[in-house]
Write a protein that holds these residues in place. Sequence first.
Motif, short mmCIF file in Angstrom:
data_model
loop_
_atom_site.label_atom_id
_atom_site.label_comp_id
_atom_site.label_asym_id
_atom_site.label_seq_id
_atom_site.Cartn_x
_atom_site.Cartn_y
_atom_site.Cartn_z
N VAL A 7 0.85 -1.20 0.00
CA VAL A 7 0.00 0.00 0.00
C VAL A 7 0.88 1.25 0.00
O VAL A 7 1.63 1.49 0.94
N ASP A 8 0.81 2.04 -1.07
CA ASP A 8 1.57 3.29 -1.15
C ASP A 8 0.95 4.15 -2.24
O ASP A 8 0.63 3.65 -3.32
N ASP A 9 0.76 5.43 -1.96
CA ASP A 9 0.11 6.30 -2.94
C ASP A 9 1.05 6.75 -4.05
O ASP A 9 0.60 7.26 -5.08
N GLN A 10 2.36 6.56 -3.87
CA GLN A 10 3.32 6.93 -4.91
C GLN A 10 3.57 5.73 -5.83
O GLN A 10 4.08 4.70 -5.38
N ALA A 33 -2.34 -1.42 -3.43
CA ALA A 33 -3.35 -0.38 -3.26
C ALA A 33 -2.69 0.99 -3.26
O ALA A 33 -1.57 1.16 -2.76
N ALA A 34 -3.40 1.98 -3.80
CA ALA A 34 -2.87 3.34 -3.91
C ALA A 34 -3.35 4.25 -2.79
O ALA A 34 -2.91 5.40 -2.69
N ASP A 35 -4.25 3.77 -1.94
CA ASP A 35 -4.71 4.59 -0.82
C ASP A 35 -5.26 3.70 0.28
O ASP A 35 -5.42 2.48 0.11
N GLY A 36 -5.58 4.31 1.41
CA GLY A 36 -6.04 3.55 2.56
C GLY A 36 -7.36 2.82 2.34
O GLY A 36 -7.51 1.66 2.73
N ALA A 37 -8.30 3.50 1.72
CA ALA A 37 -9.61 2.89 1.49
C ALA A 37 -9.49 1.64 0.62
O ALA A 37 -10.11 0.61 0.90
N GLU A 38 -8.67 1.74 -0.42
CA GLU A 38 -8.48 0.58 -1.29
C GLU A 38 -7.79 -0.56 -0.54
O GLU A 38 -8.09 -1.74 -0.77
N SER A 39 -6.89 -0.22 0.38
CA SER A 39 -6.19 -1.26 1.13
C SER A 39 -7.14 -2.04 2.03
O SER A 39 -6.99 -3.25 2.21
N VAL A 40 -8.12 -1.36 2.60
CA VAL A 40 -9.10 -2.03 3.46
C VAL A 40 -9.89 -3.05 2.64
O VAL A 40 -10.10 -4.19 3.06
N THR A 41 -10.31 -2.65 1.45
CA THR A 41 -11.07 -3.54 0.57
C THR A 41 -10.23 -4.74 0.15
O THR A 41 -10.67 -5.89 0.19
N LEU A 42 -8.99 -4.47 -0.28
CA LEU A 42 -8.12 -5.55 -0.75
C LEU A 42 -7.69 -6.49 0.37
O LEU A 42 -7.55 -7.70 0.16
N LEU A 52 2.45 -4.12 3.79
CA LEU A 52 3.38 -2.98 3.79
C LEU A 52 2.53 -1.73 3.62
O LEU A 52 1.98 -1.51 2.54
N MET A 53 2.42 -0.93 4.65
CA MET A 53 1.47 0.18 4.68
C MET A 53 2.16 1.53 4.72
O MET A 53 2.85 1.87 5.68
N ASP A 54 1.98 2.33 3.67
CA ASP A 54 2.44 3.72 3.70
C ASP A 54 1.61 4.44 4.74
O ASP A 54 0.42 4.15 4.94
N PRO A 58 -3.23 10.61 0.97
CA PRO A 58 -4.43 11.45 0.90
C PRO A 58 -5.67 10.61 1.20
O PRO A 58 -5.71 9.41 0.94
N GLY A 59 -6.67 11.25 1.78
CA GLY A 59 -7.87 10.50 2.13
C GLY A 59 -7.64 9.72 3.41
O GLY A 59 -7.21 10.29 4.42
N MET A 60 -7.91 8.44 3.39
CA MET A 60 -7.70 7.60 4.56
C MET A 60 -6.21 7.34 4.78
O MET A 60 -5.53 6.82 3.92
N THR A 61 -5.71 7.71 5.95
CA THR A 61 -4.29 7.52 6.25
C THR A 61 -3.98 6.05 6.55
O THR A 61 -4.89 5.23 6.75
N GLY A 62 -2.69 5.75 6.62
CA GLY A 62 -2.28 4.41 6.99
C GLY A 62 -2.72 4.02 8.39
O GLY A 62 -2.94 2.85 8.68
N ILE A 63 -2.85 5.02 9.28
CA ILE A 63 -3.30 4.75 10.64
C ILE A 63 -4.74 4.23 10.64
O ILE A 63 -5.05 3.19 11.22
#
Length: 225
Positions: A7-10, A33-42, A52-54, A58-63
């Motif tokens: 998971v990383d937006d870059q 995943a490119a963002d937090g929301a997508e990481s939750v789904t995946l 591996l969490m950035d 933007p949007g939902m943070t890694g926290i």
Amino acid sequence: MIRVLVVDDQFLVRSGLVALLRAAPGMEVVGEAADGAESVTLAAKTRPDVILMDIRMPGMTGIEATRRILAEAADPAPRVLILTTFDLDEYVYGALRAGAAGFLLKDAGPERLLAAVTAVHGGDSLFAPVVTRRLVEAFTQRADTPTPPAKAPAGLRALTNRELEVLRLVARGLTNAETADRLFISEATVKTHLNRAMAKLSLASRAQAVVVAYESGLVRPGGEP
């Protein structure tokens, strides 16, 4: 095989991590995943072993993503490894509170990253206990950090005296071996007491246990073991 979600937006950073993991024996990338929301789904869909969490996205943070993933995960929950640019980062502290298994600096080399994934997958802490202590003490002394309650939370009151002793020493930065030596018990017994304490407190990682010990007032910043 260790199944990993990246998971990383870059895009370039994420692509580099994915390429490294795919080239490593014993590693399988189950998604990116490119963002937090997508990481939750995946995470719910692929059920990885390690994420591996950035942390700053933007949007939902890694926290928040870490908190959501661990709250919704079926057993066994994935181990979340936070990627950050520097170790004394308030975002990292928040991630540890949320249940992350540890953190890794983004400038770590390939061998270090692969070793870190293997370590957290095996249930180990990625960083030395003294690093956890330094990080926690730095942010529990901040004005915007919650003040320890006058009374210990119900979860701590459910711990045995030995479990409390082990938790205190671990929170002070002692290793399992050092804790065992201090209490004149075996290292295996230390692990048993710590695991029982974490289960009673519904904690996902050793680092989260350290945070709870400080924030509850069980351990005070700056004190000696």
